[in-house]
Design a protein around this motif. Structure first.
Motif, short mmCIF file in Angstrom:
data_model
loop_
_atom_site.label_atom_id
_atom_site.label_comp_id
_atom_site.label_asym_id
_atom_site.label_seq_id
_atom_site.Cartn_x
_atom_site.Cartn_y
_atom_site.Cartn_z
N ILE A 85 -2.98 0.17 -3.95
CA ILE A 85 -2.68 -1.17 -3.45
C ILE A 85 -2.22 -1.99 -4.65
CG2 ILE A 85 -3.60 -3.26 -2.41
CD1 ILE A 85 -5.65 -1.49 -0.94
N VAL A 86 -1.06 -2.61 -4.51
CA VAL A 86 -0.50 -3.44 -5.58
C VAL A 86 -0.27 -4.84 -5.02
CG1 VAL A 86 1.40 -3.75 -7.20
CG2 VAL A 86 0.66 -1.45 -6.60
N THR A 87 -0.76 -5.83 -5.74
CA THR A 87 -0.51 -7.22 -5.39
C THR A 87 0.74 -7.68 -6.15
OG1 THR A 87 -2.87 -7.60 -5.11
CG2 THR A 87 -1.49 -9.55 -5.38
N VAL A 88 1.66 -8.29 -5.42
CA VAL A 88 2.92 -8.75 -6.01
C VAL A 88 2.98 -10.26 -5.90
CG1 VAL A 88 5.44 -8.58 -5.89
CG2 VAL A 88 4.04 -6.59 -5.32
N SER A 89 3.23 -10.94 -7.02
CA SER A 89 3.25 -12.40 -7.03
C SER A 89 4.52 -12.92 -6.34
CB SER A 89 3.18 -12.92 -8.46
OG SER A 89 4.37 -12.60 -9.15
N GLU A 90 4.55 -14.21 -6.14
CA GLU A 90 5.69 -14.84 -5.47
C GLU A 90 7.01 -14.56 -6.18
OE1 GLU A 90 5.17 -18.97 -4.48
OE2 GLU A 90 3.03 -18.65 -4.11
N LEU A 127 0.85 -1.18 0.00
CA LEU A 127 0.00 0.00 0.00
C LEU A 127 0.89 1.23 0.00
CD1 LEU A 127 -3.27 0.83 1.63
CD2 LEU A 127 -1.37 2.32 2.20
N ILE A 128 0.58 2.17 -0.90
CA ILE A 128 1.30 3.43 -0.98
C ILE A 128 0.30 4.57 -0.87
CG2 ILE A 128 2.86 4.88 -2.34
CD1 ILE A 128 3.71 2.33 -3.87
N PRO A 129 0.33 5.33 0.24
CA PRO A 129 -0.50 6.54 0.31
C PRO A 129 0.00 7.53 -0.74
CG PRO A 129 0.35 5.93 2.48
CD PRO A 129 1.07 5.12 1.46
N MET A 130 -0.93 8.17 -1.47
CA MET A 130 -0.55 9.00 -2.61
C MET A 130 -1.02 10.43 -2.50
SD MET A 130 -1.62 6.30 -5.62
CE MET A 130 -1.65 7.58 -6.82
N TYR A 131 -0.25 11.29 -3.14
CA TYR A 131 -0.67 12.66 -3.44
C TYR A 131 -0.34 12.85 -4.91
CZ TYR A 131 -0.94 17.70 -3.68
OH TYR A 131 -1.28 18.98 -4.05
N ARG A 132 -1.37 12.91 -5.74
CA ARG A 132 -1.22 12.92 -7.20
C ARG A 132 -0.45 11.67 -7.62
NH1 ARG A 132 -0.13 19.32 -7.70
NH2 ARG A 132 -2.24 19.95 -7.13
N ASP A 133 0.71 11.83 -8.27
CA ASP A 133 1.47 10.64 -8.70
C ASP A 133 2.69 10.40 -7.81
OD1 ASP A 133 3.01 12.80 -9.54
OD2 ASP A 133 3.62 11.83 -11.41
N GLN A 141 -5.00 -1.41 -7.48
CA GLN A 141 -6.27 -0.81 -7.13
C GLN A 141 -6.00 0.57 -6.54
OE1 GLN A 141 -8.44 -2.87 -4.06
NE2 GLN A 141 -10.36 -1.89 -4.61
N SER A 142 -6.54 1.60 -7.19
CA SER A 142 -6.43 2.96 -6.67
C SER A 142 -7.69 3.26 -5.87
CB SER A 142 -6.31 3.97 -7.81
OG SER A 142 -5.08 3.82 -8.45
N LEU A 143 -7.49 3.80 -4.68
CA LEU A 143 -8.62 4.13 -3.82
C LEU A 143 -8.60 5.61 -3.50
CD1 LEU A 143 -8.15 1.27 -1.20
CD2 LEU A 143 -9.77 1.30 -3.08
N VAL A 144 -9.75 6.26 -3.61
CA VAL A 144 -9.90 7.63 -3.14
C VAL A 144 -10.51 7.50 -1.75
CG1 VAL A 144 -11.04 9.84 -3.48
CG2 VAL A 144 -10.20 8.56 -5.46
N LEU A 145 -9.81 8.03 -0.77
CA LEU A 145 -10.23 7.90 0.61
C LEU A 145 -11.29 8.95 0.95
CD1 LEU A 145 -6.65 7.36 2.02
CD2 LEU A 145 -8.30 5.62 1.34
N PRO A 146 -12.28 8.62 1.78
CA PRO A 146 -13.35 9.57 2.09
C PRO A 146 -12.83 10.84 2.77
CG PRO A 146 -13.63 7.52 3.34
CD PRO A 146 -12.48 7.34 2.42
N HIS A 147 -11.79 10.68 3.56
CA HIS A 147 -11.13 11.82 4.19
C HIS A 147 -9.76 11.37 4.68
CE1 HIS A 147 -13.30 9.77 7.44
NE2 HIS A 147 -12.29 10.12 8.21
N ALA A 148 -8.87 12.31 4.85
CA ALA A 148 -7.52 11.99 5.30
C ALA A 148 -7.54 11.65 6.79
CB ALA A 148 -6.59 13.18 5.05
#
Length: 118
Positions: free
Chosen positions: A27-32, A7-13, A40-47
């Motif tokens: 959120i990025v899934t990484v294989s073995e 998971l990487i919290p983002m501000y723009r890119d 999956q990019s998520l817009v959070l309801p609030h910080a």
């Protein structure tokens, strides 16, 4: 071994400069074998650092890559067995590329990083 979730919290890119002020997360899934899979990019309801920690735990995230994070949240996530790479500055693409190459560490400054191809 199983797939891992990052998971990487983002501000723009970019990696959000502060964990508690992020309005988006990737959120990025990484294989073995280390290949990135589903994103999956998520817009959070609030910080909110509390809500972001809840998201990390509910989505079974293995690693958080973030900028600044308050010590309380850092220790909470570590206590919950989540790896935290903090004080990372740069684009999400550069941070993810370096992580996938096994070379990302806390404190990395990635602006102008040549390894940003993912």
């Amino acid at each position: 071994m199983r797939t891992k979730k990052i998971l990487i919290p983002m501000y723009r890119d970019e990696v959000a400069p502060r964990f508690d002020l992020a309005g988006e997360a990737l959120i990025v899934t990484v294989s073995e074998d280390g290949t990135p899979g589903e994103r999956q990019s998520l817009v959070l309801p609030h910080a909110s650092a509390d809500d972001l920690c809840d998201l990390v735990l509910s989505r079974e995230i293995d690693t958080v890559i973030c900028g600044g994070i308050e010590e309380e949240y850092y220790h909470y996530l570590r206590w919950k067995r989540v790896d935290v790479l903090d004080a990372v500055a740069g684009t999400v693409r550069a941070a993810l590329a370096r992580f996938l190459a096994g070379r990302l560490k806390s404190g990395d400054m990635l602006f102008g990083d040549r390894d940003s191809h993912v």
